[in-house]
Design a protein around this motif. Structure first.
Motif, mmCIF file in Angstrom:
data_model
loop_
_atom_site.group_PDB
_atom_site.id
_atom_site.type_symbol
_atom_site.label_atom_id
_atom_site.label_comp_id
_atom_site.label_asym_id
_atom_site.label_seq_id
_atom_site.Cartn_x
_atom_site.Cartn_y
_atom_site.Cartn_z
ATOM 1 N N CYS A 71 0.843 -1.211 0.000
ATOM 2 C CA CYS A 71 0.000 0.000 0.000
ATOM 3 C C CYS A 71 0.868 1.246 0.000
ATOM 4 C CB CYS A 71 -0.960 -0.007 1.185
ATOM 5 S SG CYS A 71 -2.312 -1.192 0.989
ATOM 6 N N TYR A 72 1.889 1.264 0.843
ATOM 7 C CA TYR A 72 2.767 2.442 0.840
ATOM 8 C C TYR A 72 3.468 2.589 -0.509
ATOM 9 C CZ TYR A 72 6.433 5.729 1.370
ATOM 10 O OH TYR A 72 7.260 6.803 1.141
ATOM 11 N N ASP A 73 4.049 1.508 -1.010
ATOM 12 C CA ASP A 73 4.781 1.581 -2.286
ATOM 13 C C ASP A 73 3.877 2.077 -3.406
ATOM 14 O OD1 ASP A 73 7.077 0.598 -1.029
ATOM 15 O OD2 ASP A 73 6.737 -1.465 -1.706
ATOM 16 N N SER A 74 2.689 1.507 -3.491
ATOM 17 C CA SER A 74 1.755 1.866 -4.556
ATOM 18 C C SER A 74 1.282 3.307 -4.416
ATOM 19 C CB SER A 74 0.566 0.904 -4.538
ATOM 20 O OG SER A 74 -0.365 1.264 -5.529
ATOM 21 N N HIS A 75 0.942 3.716 -3.212
ATOM 22 C CA HIS A 75 0.404 5.056 -3.003
ATOM 23 C C HIS A 75 1.479 6.117 -3.206
ATOM 24 C CE1 HIS A 75 -3.303 3.486 -0.638
ATOM 25 N NE2 HIS A 75 -3.013 2.759 -1.716
ATOM 26 N N HIS A 76 2.707 5.775 -2.844
ATOM 27 C CA HIS A 76 3.832 6.684 -3.099
ATOM 28 C C HIS A 76 3.998 6.893 -4.605
ATOM 29 C CE1 HIS A 76 7.681 8.621 -2.261
ATOM 30 N NE2 HIS A 76 8.139 7.962 -3.296
ATOM 31 N N ASN A 77 3.930 5.819 -5.358
ATOM 32 C CA ASN A 77 4.018 5.923 -6.822
ATOM 33 C C ASN A 77 2.858 6.755 -7.370
ATOM 34 O OD1 ASN A 77 6.207 4.327 -8.382
ATOM 35 N ND2 ASN A 77 5.704 3.006 -6.655
ATOM 36 N N SER A 78 1.669 6.541 -6.859
ATOM 37 C CA SER A 78 0.511 7.283 -7.341
ATOM 38 C C SER A 78 0.644 8.778 -7.042
ATOM 39 C CB SER A 78 -0.772 6.739 -6.721
ATOM 40 O OG SER A 78 -1.879 7.442 -7.241
ATOM 41 N N TYR A 79 1.088 9.118 -5.849
ATOM 42 C CA TYR A 79 1.282 10.522 -5.494
ATOM 43 C C TYR A 79 2.226 11.194 -6.497
ATOM 44 C CZ TYR A 79 2.757 14.601 -2.786
ATOM 45 O OH TYR A 79 3.064 15.872 -2.379
ATOM 46 N N THR A 80 3.295 10.508 -6.839
ATOM 47 C CA THR A 80 4.247 11.037 -7.817
ATOM 48 C C THR A 80 3.573 11.225 -9.170
ATOM 49 O OG1 THR A 80 6.083 10.015 -6.637
ATOM 50 C CG2 THR A 80 6.467 10.607 -8.957
ATOM 51 N N ARG A 81 2.705 10.311 -9.548
ATOM 52 C CA ARG A 81 1.982 10.437 -10.816
ATOM 53 C C ARG A 81 1.082 11.664 -10.814
ATOM 54 N NH1 ARG A 81 0.694 3.939 -11.172
ATOM 55 N NH2 ARG A 81 2.841 3.365 -11.695
ATOM 56 N N PHE A 82 0.473 11.972 -9.671
ATOM 57 C CA PHE A 82 -0.324 13.198 -9.561
ATOM 58 C C PHE A 82 0.552 14.416 -9.800
ATOM 59 C CE2 PHE A 82 -3.614 10.596 -7.774
ATOM 60 C CZ PHE A 82 -4.775 11.319 -7.964
ATOM 61 N N LYS A 83 1.715 14.442 -9.165
ATOM 62 C CA LYS A 83 2.619 15.586 -9.312
ATOM 63 C C LYS A 83 3.076 15.736 -10.767
ATOM 64 C CE LYS A 83 3.443 17.069 -5.016
ATOM 65 N NZ LYS A 83 3.774 18.409 -4.589
ATOM 66 N N TRP A 84 3.432 14.617 -11.401
ATOM 67 C CA TRP A 84 3.826 14.689 -12.810
ATOM 68 C C TRP A 84 2.696 15.251 -13.657
ATOM 69 C CZ3 TRP A 84 5.900 9.031 -12.866
ATOM 70 C CH2 TRP A 84 7.234 9.005 -12.448
#
Length: 179
Positions: free
Chosen positions: A68-81
């Protein structure tokens, strides 16, 4: 329970054709409450319980929490991009390989729960400040060139929270670990 019910205890993700501001508000609420709800769910489990797979051939509770942390961290970065670039093509990651790394298999779950608390606080703060036009920003998934809007990704990650919470909760119910 059959294998499909064990894999998808709340069903597959279902993105509405028309996403309303109420949908967005509800999904952000799920993201806001998830880390605390997850912590309350697993805080009294023993290491043996945390190292129990939620289904035969599935990840352990420990791996699910770290995922969950790994996936959500990746998703947060996708929002920023998506907010700072025009239709960025995201980098995908091999979640099944990440789940086999040393930290995912052995680290205490509180490391990811604490990280989720900080990440979700920042993520929710970002999401609450987005305009309607920001929510239309997209990223491109390279595996199939699918364009995903930020509002759709909020839905996906609210589902993701509930999906993995249900994996753990249903295992605890089946094993009689609920209080």
């Amino acid at each position: 329970m059959n294998l499909e019910e064990l894999k998808y205890p709340i069903g597959h993700e279902n993105i509405p054709k028309k996403i309303t501001s109420k949908n967005i508000e509800d999904w952000i609420f799920v993201l806001e409450k998830f880390p605390q709800n997850l912590e309350l769910l697993v805080k009294d489990l023993s290491d043996n319980q945390i190292d129990t797979p939620y289904r035969d051939g599935g990840w352990t509770i420990r791996q699910v929490v770290h995922h969950c942390y790994d996936s959500h961290h990746n998703s947060y970065t996708r929002f920023k991009w998506s907010l700072t670039e025009d239709k960025p093509v995201i980098k995908v990651y091999f979640e099944e390989r990440w789940a086999e790394l040393h930290d995912s298999k052995f680290a205490p779950v509180f490391l990811s729960i604490d990280a989720l608390k900080a990440l979700h606080n920042k993520w929710v703060y970002l999401l609450k400040g987005l305009s309607k036009s920001d929510l239309e920003n997209i990223f491109v998934h390279p595996s199939n060139n699918e364009e995903i809007s930020l509002k759709e990704n909020i839905c996906i990650y609210a589902w993701h929270c509930n999906h993995h919470f249900a994996h753990i909760e249903q295992l605890m119910t089946r094993k009689g670990w609920q209080k």
